[in-house]
Design an enzyme around this catalytic site. Structure first.
Site, mmCIF file in Angstrom:
data_model
loop_
_atom_site.group_PDB
_atom_site.id
_atom_site.type_symbol
_atom_site.label_atom_id
_atom_site.label_comp_id
_atom_site.label_asym_id
_atom_site.label_seq_id
_atom_site.Cartn_x
_atom_site.Cartn_y
_atom_site.Cartn_z
ATOM 1 N N TYR A 126 26.878 34.628 36.814
ATOM 2 C CA TYR A 126 27.869 35.313 35.958
ATOM 3 C C TYR A 126 28.493 36.543 36.622
ATOM 4 C CZ TYR A 126 24.087 38.387 33.954
ATOM 5 O OH TYR A 126 23.078 39.253 33.735
ATOM 6 N N GLU A 127 29.570 36.987 36.004
ATOM 7 C CA GLU A 127 30.402 38.070 36.547
ATOM 8 C C GLU A 127 30.759 37.819 38.019
ATOM 9 O OE1 GLU A 127 29.899 42.104 35.410
ATOM 10 O OE2 GLU A 127 29.035 41.576 33.483
#
Lengths: 246, 379
Positions: free
Chosen positions: B362-363
């Site tokens: 994620y990110e």
């Protein structure tokens, strides 16, 4: 009413203790508020927040400049101001006498100390301080409350508790149970700590009555030895010749 | 060069450590098992100032630097990576984005409650067909004169259910491609917003993740962040800083696993001695320690750059990619050192291993970080 809490700056209780002669090896040691003192401060803060009529909470420490982070933590969790007597805390009497000298000029109605400190465990500063200030002291205190402007103090006794009431100035040495969990400082408190007064004063000239001759660490335990249940003779030999208990 | 932390930074690290080791540890296994959101911890951490750490006190925040934030994130993540990600999204995406790019009206109205822990926020960028590639958004925000009309679906949204304020990235003008993207502040309770089911995740199970559907959602014009078309740049800027938080989270996951493995190795005996005395185990721990130290230093360097208002894109990408990748390696080794015990839940290391995996995804996946890093090499 004002409360003065005595703080000792001690090595973290998980420190691996090493000595250099009679001095603690301080390399890598993390310093904390003595856990009993921290609980005393926690109770003082609880009383102030409960609207019991506490106006000011001061903390006082005998210690060098390196004790200031510990003092500022006390300010961060809510103490109003602090006093530091710029000296090593050589022994219990020296510490009590230095605090007594300064406390004469600090308005207080209650002094709180931890039952003992986690470094030298002297269990003496509280009682000595009260004696030097000529005020009553109560040890083994498990609760402090305020009722109609008087201190209500629970003291642990064998198999029960004694409830004492004081309308005068008094010193209490508190033990665990006085408060549940020490406070975690909020970030706003951490930032405000530097803006609160931390008064530093020089110690009064005083001879130290004690001298530490030697420090010995507990002997390391030898490993557990296992014997065959059939081999009673070896067990007896070991008890007689190695453990010297027979 | 100065590698020393300030007294305040150390006090913040200790405060985070105390809260994690005293409170988060109590129910972290149960929250992981049953996927329970840490509502009561969020309140306590908000009161301590951890949810608006870097936000100015003017808007109810704590006004701390990014170094303090990195130190706190590591301590929280050591024990509870779910709590850490909730904290990270609120601090480095939502609050940072609002404070940096919102106007005064938006900051007063939305930022204040997000800083003191009374509310939390969510950042809605990913879509079913657009994750790391955010240059085109299927979610549309049509300019209707005095309001925008949002339609579409956002995926993998952390804090989706518990947040009250959303930052939504959507396409206003598809002809302008990424210059036609806008960012909006949207009240979660606006008519037309609905949530998909709770995602049953591999790790970070105590954080709530949902897809969010928008059906003719009206958003006032005043809720658009920045000029028309600023949305893509906004998202990239915010994510770039946000990576520092996720990198610090990954360091925390790794060092949490390392602490457990080191302790276990000094207790567990095999072949007549503690397994730490076997070189195979000792060298594993040495390798783990070096990796963690490297990752931590990368994080702190990125945080220092941010604090000193220097370009942070490459440094934060390096920190995030490296920290996430070593978190996966270190946690895997920590499970290995624990042997069979590592594979059961009560020993915590298998959870840390499951959590580490998400930091690589994620990110911005580790691969996307490498795009950022490699492009930086030829700039």
């Amino acid at each position: 009413m004002n409360i003065l809490v005595c703080l000792s700056n001690v090595p973290d209780t998980t420190t691996k203790v090493k000595f250099n002669g009679t001095k603690l090896e301080t390399e890598g040691v993390q310093w904390i508020i003595n856990p009993w003192d921290e609980l005393a401060l926690t109770r003082a803060l609880e009383l102030k927040e409960s609207g019991a009529g506490i106006d000011n909470i001061s903390v006082i420490t005998v210690g060098l400049e390196d004790a200031e982070p510990t003092i500022r933590k006390a300010l961060a969790i809510g103490a109003d101001d602090a006093y530091r007597i710029n000296s090593e805390a050589f022994d219990s009497f020296y510490t009590a006498a230095q605090i007594a000298e300064l406390a004469k000029n600090i308005p207080f109605d209650l002094i709180m100390t931890g039952f003992e400190s986690a470094d030298y465990n002297g269990v003496a500063v509280g009682a000595m301080l009260a004696e030097l200030l000529d005020i009553p002291s109560v040890g083994a205190v498990s609760a402090v409350n305020v009722k109609d402007g008087k201190w209500l103090i629970d003291r642990e006794i064998d198999g029960g508790k004694e409830v004492l009431q004081f309308d005068s100035r008094v010193l209490v040495s508190v033990q665990k149970g006085i408060a549940i969990d020490p406070r975690i400082p909020a970030m706003r408190g951490i930032m405000n700590a530097r803006r609160k007064p931390l008064n530093v004063s020089n110690p009064v000239a005083l001879d130290s009555f004690n001298e530490i001759i030697a420090i010995e660490l507990p002997r390391s335990k030898s490993k557990v030895k296992l014997f065959d249940p059939e081999d009673v003779q070896s067990l007896l030999d070991a008890l007689r010749n190695e453990a010297h208990v027979l | 060069m100065n590698f020393e932390f300030s007294e305040e930074q150390l006090m913040i690290r200790q405060a985070a450590r105390d809260y994690a080791q005293r409170e988060l540890i109590k129910d972290v296994l149960e929250r992981d098992e049953k996927a329970i959101f840490p509502t009561h911890h969020l309140k306590a951490l908000g009161e301590l100032g951890f949810l608006g750490m870097m936000t100015s006190p003017k808007y109810g925040g704590s006004g701390m630097d990014a170094i303090s934030y990195v130190l706190a994130m590591e301590e929280i993540a050591k024990v509870d990576a779910s709590m850490a990600v909730i904290m990270s999204i609120n601090n480095s995406l939502v609050n940072y984005g609002l404070e940096q790019y919102g106007n005064e009206f938006q900051k007063e109205k939305f930022l204040r409650p997000l800083s003191d822990g009374t509310q939390i926020g969510a950042f809605l960028l990913s879509e079913p067909e657009a994750g790391s590639d955010a240059t085109h958004q299927n979610t549309s925000a049509i300019d209707m004169g005095d309001y925008y009309l949002i339609n579409g679906t956002k995926n993998w949204i952390s804090n989706a259910k518990s947040a009250s304020t959303y930052i939504v990235i959507a396409q206003t003008n598809s002809e302008k491609k990424h210059h036609g993207i806008n960012a909006f502040i949207v009240d979660k309770n606006t008519a037309g917003i609905s949530l998909g089911p709770h995602e049953n995740k591999m790790g970070m199970r105590s954080s709530d993740t949902h897809s969010v559907m928008f059906t003719d959602v009206k958003v006032p014009k005043e809720n658009r962040i920045g000029e028309d078309g600023f949305g893509f740049k906004f998202a990239m800027k915010v994510l770039s800083g946000g990576r520092i938080g996720i990198a610090a989270q990954a360091v925390g996951i790794a060092s949490g696993a390392m602490d457990l493995a080191l302790k276990y190795a000094q207790e567990r005996k095999a072949f007549g001695t503690e397994i730490f005395n076997h070189q195979a185990i000792a060298f594993k721990l040495a390798d783990m320690a070096v990796k963690i130290e490297n990752a931590r230093n990368l994080c702190l360097k990125a945080a220092w750059l941010k604090d000193n208002h220097k370009p942070v894109d490459i440094a934060s990408a390096m920190a995030k990619q490296y920290a996430a990748d070593i978190a996966m390696e270190v946690t895997t080794e920590a499970v290995q050192i624990h042997g069979g015990y590592g594979y059961v839940k009560e020993y915590h290391v298998e959870r840390l291993m499951r959590e580490a995996k998400l930091t690589q995804i994620y990110e911005g996946t580790s691969e996307v970080q490498k795009i950022v890093i490699s492009r930086g090499l030829v700039k």
